[in-house]
Design a protein around this motif. Structure first.
Motif, PDB file in Angstrom:
ATOM      1  N   ILE A 433      41.365  31.732  29.189  1.00  0.00           N
ATOM      2  CA  ILE A 433      40.706  31.044  30.304  1.00  0.00           C
ATOM      3  C   ILE A 433      41.566  31.148  31.562  1.00  0.00           C
ATOM      4  CG2 ILE A 433      39.957  28.787  31.164  1.00  0.00           C
ATOM      5  CD1 ILE A 433      39.232  28.066  28.273  1.00  0.00           C
ATOM      6  N   TYR A 434      42.853  30.866  31.387  1.00  0.00           N
ATOM      7  CA  TYR A 434      43.746  30.962  32.537  1.00  0.00           C
ATOM      8  C   TYR A 434      43.694  32.353  33.164  1.00  0.00           C
ATOM      9  CZ  TYR A 434      47.918  32.055  35.120  1.00  0.00           C
ATOM     10  OH  TYR A 434      48.770  32.528  36.091  1.00  0.00           O
ATOM     11  N   LYS A 435      43.739  33.368  32.320  1.00  0.00           N
ATOM     12  CA  LYS A 435      43.783  34.737  32.846  1.00  0.00           C
ATOM     13  C   LYS A 435      42.499  35.089  33.585  1.00  0.00           C
ATOM     14  CE  LYS A 435      47.113  36.337  29.431  1.00  0.00           C
ATOM     15  NZ  LYS A 435      47.272  36.977  28.127  1.00  0.00           N
ATOM     16  N   LEU A 436      41.372  34.569  33.080  1.00  0.00           N
ATOM     17  CA  LEU A 436      40.102  34.800  33.779  1.00  0.00           C
ATOM     18  C   LEU A 436      40.116  34.147  35.161  1.00  0.00           C
ATOM     19  CD1 LEU A 436      37.513  34.397  30.913  1.00  0.00           C
ATOM     20  CD2 LEU A 436      37.893  36.436  32.296  1.00  0.00           C
ATOM     21  N   ILE A 437      40.605  32.916  35.186  1.00  0.00           N
ATOM     22  CA  ILE A 437      40.701  32.233  36.483  1.00  0.00           C
ATOM     23  C   ILE A 437      41.559  33.069  37.429  1.00  0.00           C
ATOM     24  CG2 ILE A 437      41.549  30.173  37.674  1.00  0.00           C
ATOM     25  CD1 ILE A 437      41.020  28.595  35.103  1.00  0.00           C
ATOM     26  N   PHE A 438      42.654  33.558  36.885  1.00  0.00           N
ATOM     27  CA  PHE A 438      43.581  34.333  37.717  1.00  0.00           C
ATOM     28  C   PHE A 438      42.880  35.554  38.312  1.00  0.00           C
ATOM     29  CE2 PHE A 438      47.044  37.180  38.732  1.00  0.00           C
ATOM     30  CZ  PHE A 438      47.981  36.318  39.278  1.00  0.00           C
ATOM     31  N   CYS A 439      42.130  36.284  37.470  1.00  0.00           N
ATOM     32  CA  CYS A 439      41.438  37.485  37.949  1.00  0.00           C
ATOM     33  C   CYS A 439      40.412  37.135  39.020  1.00  0.00           C
ATOM     34  CB  CYS A 439      40.744  38.202  36.800  1.00  0.00           C
ATOM     35  SG  CYS A 439      41.899  38.966  35.682  1.00  0.00           S
ATOM     36  N   ALA A 440      39.692  36.037  38.807  1.00  0.00           N
ATOM     37  CA  ALA A 440      38.688  35.634  39.790  1.00  0.00           C
ATOM     38  C   ALA A 440      39.355  35.377  41.138  1.00  0.00           C
ATOM     39  CB  ALA A 440      37.957  34.391  39.308  1.00  0.00           C
ATOM     40  N   PHE A 441      40.535  34.789  41.107  1.00  0.00           N
ATOM     41  CA  PHE A 441      41.233  34.500  42.362  1.00  0.00           C
ATOM     42  C   PHE A 441      41.728  35.770  43.049  1.00  0.00           C
ATOM     43  CE2 PHE A 441      41.734  30.012  43.422  1.00  0.00           C
ATOM     44  CZ  PHE A 441      41.076  29.436  42.355  1.00  0.00           C
ATOM     45  N   VAL A 442      42.018  36.801  42.258  1.00  0.00           N
ATOM     46  CA  VAL A 442      42.410  38.080  42.866  1.00  0.00           C
ATOM     47  C   VAL A 442      41.263  38.565  43.744  1.00  0.00           C
ATOM     48  CG1 VAL A 442      42.964  40.497  42.452  1.00  0.00           C
ATOM     49  CG2 VAL A 442      43.931  38.740  40.970  1.00  0.00           C
ATOM     50  N   ALA A 443      40.040  38.531  43.185  1.00  0.00           N
ATOM     51  CA  ALA A 443      38.873  38.975  43.936  1.00  0.00           C
ATOM     52  C   ALA A 443      38.631  38.068  45.136  1.00  0.00           C
ATOM     53  CB  ALA A 443      37.646  38.986  43.025  1.00  0.00           C
ATOM     54  N   LEU A 444      38.762  36.761  44.901  1.00  0.00           N
ATOM     55  CA  LEU A 444      38.566  35.788  45.988  1.00  0.00           C
ATOM     56  C   LEU A 444      39.500  36.048  47.160  1.00  0.00           C
ATOM     57  CD1 LEU A 444      38.162  32.203  44.485  1.00  0.00           C
ATOM     58  CD2 LEU A 444      36.742  33.281  46.217  1.00  0.00           C
ATOM     59  N   GLY A 445      40.738  36.414  46.831  1.00  0.00           N
ATOM     60  CA  GLY A 445      41.742  36.619  47.873  1.00  0.00           C
ATOM     61  C   GLY A 445      41.311  37.630  48.912  1.00  0.00           C
ATOM     62  N   CYS A 446      40.506  38.607  48.495  1.00  0.00           N
ATOM     63  CA  CYS A 446      40.090  39.646  49.433  1.00  0.00           C
ATOM     64  C   CYS A 446      38.875  39.235  50.258  1.00  0.00           C
ATOM     65  CB  CYS A 446      39.770  40.944  48.697  1.00  0.00           C
ATOM     66  SG  CYS A 446      41.207  41.699  47.958  1.00  0.00           S
ATOM     67  N   VAL A 447      38.150  38.196  49.842  1.00  0.00           N
ATOM     68  CA  VAL A 447      36.922  37.868  50.566  1.00  0.00           C
ATOM     69  C   VAL A 447      36.998  36.594  51.404  1.00  0.00           C
ATOM     70  CG1 VAL A 447      35.317  39.139  49.125  1.00  0.00           C
ATOM     71  CG2 VAL A 447      35.921  36.820  48.491  1.00  0.00           C
ATOM     72  N   VAL A 448      37.763  35.613  50.943  1.00  0.00           N
ATOM     73  CA  VAL A 448      37.734  34.366  51.707  1.00  0.00           C
ATOM     74  C   VAL A 448      38.817  34.356  52.778  1.00  0.00           C
ATOM     75  CG1 VAL A 448      36.795  33.040  49.792  1.00  0.00           C
ATOM     76  CG2 VAL A 448      39.271  33.143  50.141  1.00  0.00           C
ATOM     77  N   GLN A 449      38.569  33.517  53.774  1.00  0.00           N
ATOM     78  CA  GLN A 449      39.596  33.268  54.777  1.00  0.00           C
ATOM     79  C   GLN A 449      40.710  32.509  54.093  1.00  0.00           C
ATOM     80  OE1 GLN A 449      39.672  33.813  58.194  1.00  0.00           O
ATOM     81  NE2 GLN A 449      37.968  35.228  57.845  1.00  0.00           N
ATOM     82  N   LEU A 450      41.922  33.017  54.214  1.00  0.00           N
ATOM     83  CA  LEU A 450      42.970  32.387  53.422  1.00  0.00           C
ATOM     84  C   LEU A 450      43.468  31.065  53.974  1.00  0.00           C
ATOM     85  CD1 LEU A 450      45.169  35.205  52.040  1.00  0.00           C
ATOM     86  CD2 LEU A 450      43.505  33.780  50.899  1.00  0.00           C
ATOM     87  N   GLY A 451      43.386  30.909  55.262  1.00  0.00           N
ATOM     88  CA  GLY A 451      43.966  29.752  55.960  1.00  0.00           C
ATOM     89  C   GLY A 451      44.358  28.567  55.108  1.00  0.00           C
ATOM     90  N   PRO A 452      43.440  27.596  54.958  1.00  0.00           N
ATOM     91  CA  PRO A 452      43.803  26.330  54.322  1.00  0.00           C
ATOM     92  C   PRO A 452      44.206  26.457  52.850  1.00  0.00           C
ATOM     93  CG  PRO A 452      41.568  26.261  55.231  1.00  0.00           C
ATOM     94  CD  PRO A 452      42.052  27.631  55.414  1.00  0.00           C
ATOM     95  N   ILE A 453      43.551  27.360  52.097  1.00  0.00           N
ATOM     96  CA  ILE A 453      43.888  27.471  50.674  1.00  0.00           C
ATOM     97  C   ILE A 453      45.322  27.920  50.517  1.00  0.00           C
ATOM     98  CG2 ILE A 453      43.269  28.509  48.475  1.00  0.00           C
ATOM     99  CD1 ILE A 453      40.607  29.229  49.609  1.00  0.00           C
ATOM    100  N   LEU A 454      45.663  28.905  51.350  1.00  0.00           N
ATOM    101  CA  LEU A 454      47.015  29.430  51.258  1.00  0.00           C
ATOM    102  C   LEU A 454      48.020  28.357  51.666  1.00  0.00           C
ATOM    103  CD1 LEU A 454      48.388  32.020  50.510  1.00  0.00           C
ATOM    104  CD2 LEU A 454      48.618  32.496  52.933  1.00  0.00           C
ATOM    105  N   ASP A 455      47.637  27.561  52.660  1.00  0.00           N
ATOM    106  CA  ASP A 455      48.545  26.507  53.100  1.00  0.00           C
ATOM    107  C   ASP A 455      48.841  25.545  51.959  1.00  0.00           C
ATOM    108  OD1 ASP A 455      48.576  27.639  55.523  1.00  0.00           O
ATOM    109  OD2 ASP A 455      47.200  26.233  56.484  1.00  0.00           O
ATOM    110  N   ILE A 456      47.807  25.216  51.181  1.00  0.00           N
ATOM    111  CA  ILE A 456      48.004  24.285  50.063  1.00  0.00           C
ATOM    112  C   ILE A 456      48.954  24.903  49.035  1.00  0.00           C
ATOM    113  CG2 ILE A 456      46.904  23.133  48.106  1.00  0.00           C
ATOM    114  CD1 ILE A 456      44.434  22.767  49.754  1.00  0.00           C
ATOM    115  N   SER A 457      48.655  26.163  48.692  1.00  0.00           N
ATOM    116  CA  SER A 457      49.460  26.816  47.679  1.00  0.00           C
ATOM    117  C   SER A 457      50.904  26.974  48.141  1.00  0.00           C
ATOM    118  CB  SER A 457      48.835  28.171  47.349  1.00  0.00           C
ATOM    119  OG  SER A 457      49.809  29.116  47.087  1.00  0.00           O
TER     120      SER A 457
END
Lengths: 499, 144
Positions: A433-457
């Motif tokens: 499950i963790y690895k699936l979440i991780f892969c989904a976030f890889v794809a997300l990283g290329c499409v969403v505006q990183l601003g606030p999410i990246l700030d949190i991380s």
């Protein structure tokens, strides 16, 4: 396996179809949280006109303390570190186990990343040439922090019955505090760390990397990939998926092999570029030193340059964040100290060698042609400095950035996994499950505006240095005792060289 | 103390011929045999963190597999023949490790099968038997 592939496909396709809406929704929902967390973690105190983030101060004070407390282990242990990596002290009977070289190489490919190419450019833009000087100083001090955390990572790792090991700050925080009679507090700190590294693994260890890789590819292709972020994201996620879930080791192995060569290739060309600008070297170096102490043209003067240099160094080599100790924990040794000593080399390679070289490439270009980069920042600025000498260089540089990003993602996927298994146990299903979440976030990283999410991380990764360094202070006496005993046994000849 | 002969085994036909030659030699001279299997391994390779974590487990299973499929099946027949046998599995660079094992076990002779690799392969990777012949301090018999 089929089912997993299906789940993955669904996850990713839902990401790409809804991307436009997602962007906005995520941004509006997370922006206030991000601002709040950011304000707390990067709380700044004004010092003589400069803004000093408390968390940077916390890391630097820690690094200075460990450097003195361990008696300048970063200098003293350097030669021994190289002997250990060379295998001079490796017992032939443990051949086939993880060697010091392998643990170091893996940890280095986790830290050498886009920060080494782009982060330095940011530091020089904001903090002036003088920031380079402080970057090197911070790298040097960070070696001591790394020494302490990696020693502890090995010492307190957990060995499971089937022979696999899990280690890292969550384990030494829990065990270390509970050994001192603070069991509850240790548990809290361990879990806190595990959550932080998990979220960090999705942010700076994942989305930030895939996003930057996409931006780079788009830049060199002259904007041909505009709006195709979802496609790049899908491909990247697919490759990461193949490695971490599909267990396709060949891809990982190829990357792990190419990355060190890429790093060497990068440094080599950087040195050539610097030498081609040989006449400007003295001026560039003079600028670094004068900027370091006068801070000309930098907000906050010398102190401003210092803060920015320190901050970049921490971003780059991760000393004090504790992540590398997770990778180092896998080594086979009866002497945890040896892994700590080997890990000294990590900030050295990452910050003192690679970052400094990048800084000199930019510095010499600035002396030769102050406006060489135009408005370009970050990786693009470094790229422009190379382009002055080699017009074709941006293409291999983009390729290198892509590979650095990829290997960083693979390493961080593991760090996050260890945070996850610490919280939810070592079960196979949970790990998938963790690895699936991780892969989904890889794809997300290329499409969403990183601003606030990246700030949190970003903020959370820095937040975990609070429990980590606190733990290091508590456990430092144990490390010191082991260190002294180890060196005494080296001197007395009890620990022998095999080569 | 009787002499010891080290035989390099890798499950190939060449290594089986080397073993039969070594057995004949051992019977004639009353020597003991040491059967060695070396798993090619370098401390300077690159791995993902996941691979590092599983390394210890993998190492055990590699050793187990070498013992089970290559070395152990030979023991019974040899002992029935009245030859004393020891076995050893080790990780490392093949030629170098064979020499070390020979030295550790006090072998006075080494037997190895010729793998008959193509010239190209030998040019790039070198030949184990040639490296062994070059560096050994005891006689080496390369069996074709």
């Amino acid at each position: 396996m089929k089912r997993i592939f299906y789940m993955f496909a669904v996850l990713v396709s839902s990401v790409s179809t809804a991307q436009a809406g997602i962007d906005e929704a995520i941004n509006t929902a997370t922006a206030p949280i991000a601002t709040l967390i950011g304000q707390i973690v990067f709380f700044k105190i004004p010092v003589f006109g400069a803004q000093l983030p408390v968390v940077v101060l916390w890391l630097v004070v820690g690094a200075v303390f460990f450097t003195f407390y361990m008696g300048f282990i970063n200098l003293r242990g350097f030669k021994h570190a190289i002997q250990l990596v060379r295998g001079d002290y490796a017992d032939p009977n443990s051949h086939g186990e993880v060697s010091h070289f392998q643990a170091l190489a893996t940890a280095v490919s986790g830290t050498v990343g886009i920060g080494n190419i782009g982060g330095v450019a940011v530091a020089v833009t904001v903090g002036g040439a003088g920031a380079t000087f402080w970057l090197i100083v911070a790298g040097f001090l960070g070696m001591s922090t790394k020494f302490v955390e990696c020693t502890l990572g090995v010492k307190y790792r957990k060995e499971f019955e089937d022979g696999h090991v899990s280690g890292g700050p969550m384990y030494y925080l829990r065990q270390g505090f509970s050994d001192r009679g603070m069991e509850g507090f240790g548990k809290f700190m361990g879990t806190f760390y595990a959550i932080g590294i998990f979220i960090g693994a999705l942010g700076i260890g994942n989305m930030f990397q895939s996003n930057q890789a996409y931006v780079q590819l788009n830049n060199v292709s002259g904007g041909a990939l505009d709006g195709l972020g979802w496609l790049v994201g899908l491909i990247l996620a697919g490759v990461v998926f193949a490695v971490i879930i599909g267990g396709i080791k060949s891809i990982a192995r190829v990357t792990e092999k190419i990355v060190p060569f890429m790093a060497i290739f990068y440094c080599l060309f950087a040195i050539i570029v610097i030498l081609m600008n040989a006449s400007t070297i003295p001026q560039a170096i003079a600028n670094i030193f004068s900027g370091a102490f006068t801070g000309e043209g930098v907000a906050g003067g010398a102190l401003g340059a210092m803060i920015i240099g320190f901050q970049r160094a921490v971003f780059s080599n991760e000393a004090g964040i504790g992540s590398a100790s997770i990778a180092h924990s896998a080594v086979k040794t009866d002497e945890p100290i040896t892994e700590g000593i080997v890990s000294l080399l990590e900030p050295f390679i990452d910050t003192i060698v690679i970052c400094t070289i990048t800084a000199l490439v930019i510095g010499t270009a600035q002396v030769a042609a102050p406006d060489f980069a135009g408005d370009a920042q970050g990786v693009a600025m470094t790229s422009a400095a190379f382009e002055r000498e080699f017009s074709w260089f941006p293409i291999p540089l983009a390729f290198a950035a892509l590979l650095f990003a990829f290997s960083t993602m693979i390493s961080w996927s593991y760090y996050g996994l260890k945070g996850w298994t610490y919280m939810f146990g070592e079960g196979e299903r949970g790990q998938t499950i963790y690895k699936l979440i991780f892969c989904a976030f890889v794809a997300l990283g290329c499409v969403v505006q990183l601003g606030p999410i990246l700030d949190i991380s970003d903020a959370l990764v820095f937040l975990i240095c609070v429990p980590n360094i606190l733990g290091l202070y508590f456990l430092a006496p144990i490390v010191k005792r082991e260190m002294n005993s180890y060196f005494a046994r080296i001197d007395s000849g009890e620990i022998k060289k095999f080569k | 103390m009787s002499n010891k002969i080290l035989v390099a085994l890798d499950g190939s036909d060449g290594s089986k011929r080397a073993l039969s030659a070594a057995v004949a030699h051992a019977k004639l001279t009353g020597s003991d045999l040491v059967l060695a299997y070396v798993i090619d391994w370098s401390p300077y390779s690159f791995h993902t963190p996941q691979e590092l974590e599983e390394r210890h487990k993998r190492r055990e299973s590699e050793i187990q597999r070498a013992n089970d499929s290559i070395l152990t099946p030979e023991i019974a027949a040899l002992e029935a023949d009245g030859v004393n046998v020891e076995t050893v599995v080790h990780h490392g660079k093949i030629a170098e490790t064979l020499l070390d094992l020979g030295e550790q076990n006090g072998a006075t002779q080494i037997y190895i099968g010729r793998r008959g690799e193509s010239r190209m392969h030998t040019m790039i990777f070198g030949s184990v038997s040639a490296a062994l012949v070059q560096a050994s301090t005891v006689p080496v018999t390369v069996v074709p």
